[in-house]
Design an enzyme around this catalytic site. Sequence first.
Site, PDB file in Angstrom:
ATOM      1  N   LEU A 173       0.862  -1.175   0.000  1.00 44.08           N
ATOM      2  CA  LEU A 173       0.000   0.000   0.000  1.00 44.08           C
ATOM      3  C   LEU A 173       0.900   1.227   0.000  1.00 44.08           C
ATOM      4  O   LEU A 173       1.964   1.232   0.619  1.00 44.08           O
ATOM      5  CB  LEU A 173      -0.914   0.037   1.236  1.00 44.08           C
ATOM      6  N   ASP A 174       0.442   2.275  -0.672  1.00 39.65           N
ATOM      7  CA  ASP A 174       1.235   3.496  -0.740  1.00 39.65           C
ATOM      8  C   ASP A 174       1.435   4.103   0.648  1.00 39.65           C
ATOM      9  O   ASP A 174       0.627   3.899   1.561  1.00 39.65           O
ATOM     10  CB  ASP A 174       0.546   4.521  -1.650  1.00 39.65           C
ATOM     11  N   PHE A 175       2.492   4.886   0.772  1.00 40.73           N
ATOM     12  CA  PHE A 175       2.879   5.502   2.038  1.00 40.73           C
ATOM     13  C   PHE A 175       1.712   6.244   2.696  1.00 40.73           C
ATOM     14  O   PHE A 175       1.436   6.079   3.892  1.00 40.73           O
ATOM     15  CB  PHE A 175       4.044   6.457   1.760  1.00 40.73           C
TER      16      PHE A 175
END
Length: 247
Positions: A57-59
Amino acid sequence: MSEDRALNVLVETDQLIVVAKPPRLIVHRNEHHRRADACLQRVRDQVGGHVYPIHRLDFQASGCLIFAKEREWAGPLQASLREGTKTYLAFVRGYFQSNEPVHIDKPMKDDNGYWKDAVSVVERIGRSRDPRCSLLRVRPKTGRFHQVRRHVRDLYHPCIGDSDHGDSKINRWWRENTLANRLGLHCFRIEMVLPNKQNFSVTSPLFEDHFALFSSLPWWEEALAIEPDMKLPPIPLLKPGSEDLSE
């Protein structure tokens, strides 16, 4: 480990553990952030042993994040997830016009510059003209880099707070005038058949920032009628000072 470092566990079995990834926490350390705080290290400390991420998952994104508890289970779980369904909530700019699901199949380049098929199904579950925004339910059928973010952008409805694929002027307005201070993307639900043939489903409640924002908008009740699990008690954010990165 201390309670302020423990991540919210959504499901745990002998094979896997699913946590609610907080925003502004990377999934695992890398060559650019060798000593950063990360989900993998936190989950490892919680379970007392090695864990292996099944997806990313993105930051700044939040939501369901799966880890295998043994190395030999990582491959089979990744295969199960590829055949399963991930449901994202994407908070986007603009008034989404379609009342029916939209299928988008615009290909994307991989890290080596090769074009790869990329397919997503996008549905509107909430929208308003003032403020002009929508909440979309996105189910990617493939797993390309930034696929959800890029596909909603290609529909002219980029995620609010997206510094890579969005509109900086719009993002700034939302930051300065509302509670929207990060990427509007949440991995809400994952459904798949496990390697042992059992059906598996997990849902991540919203984090308290998205809960406060979404529930303040005109389409909240409309969206709850379609996805009532958004009303689950929200998950607290990380305590100030616990993030080691800024985007």
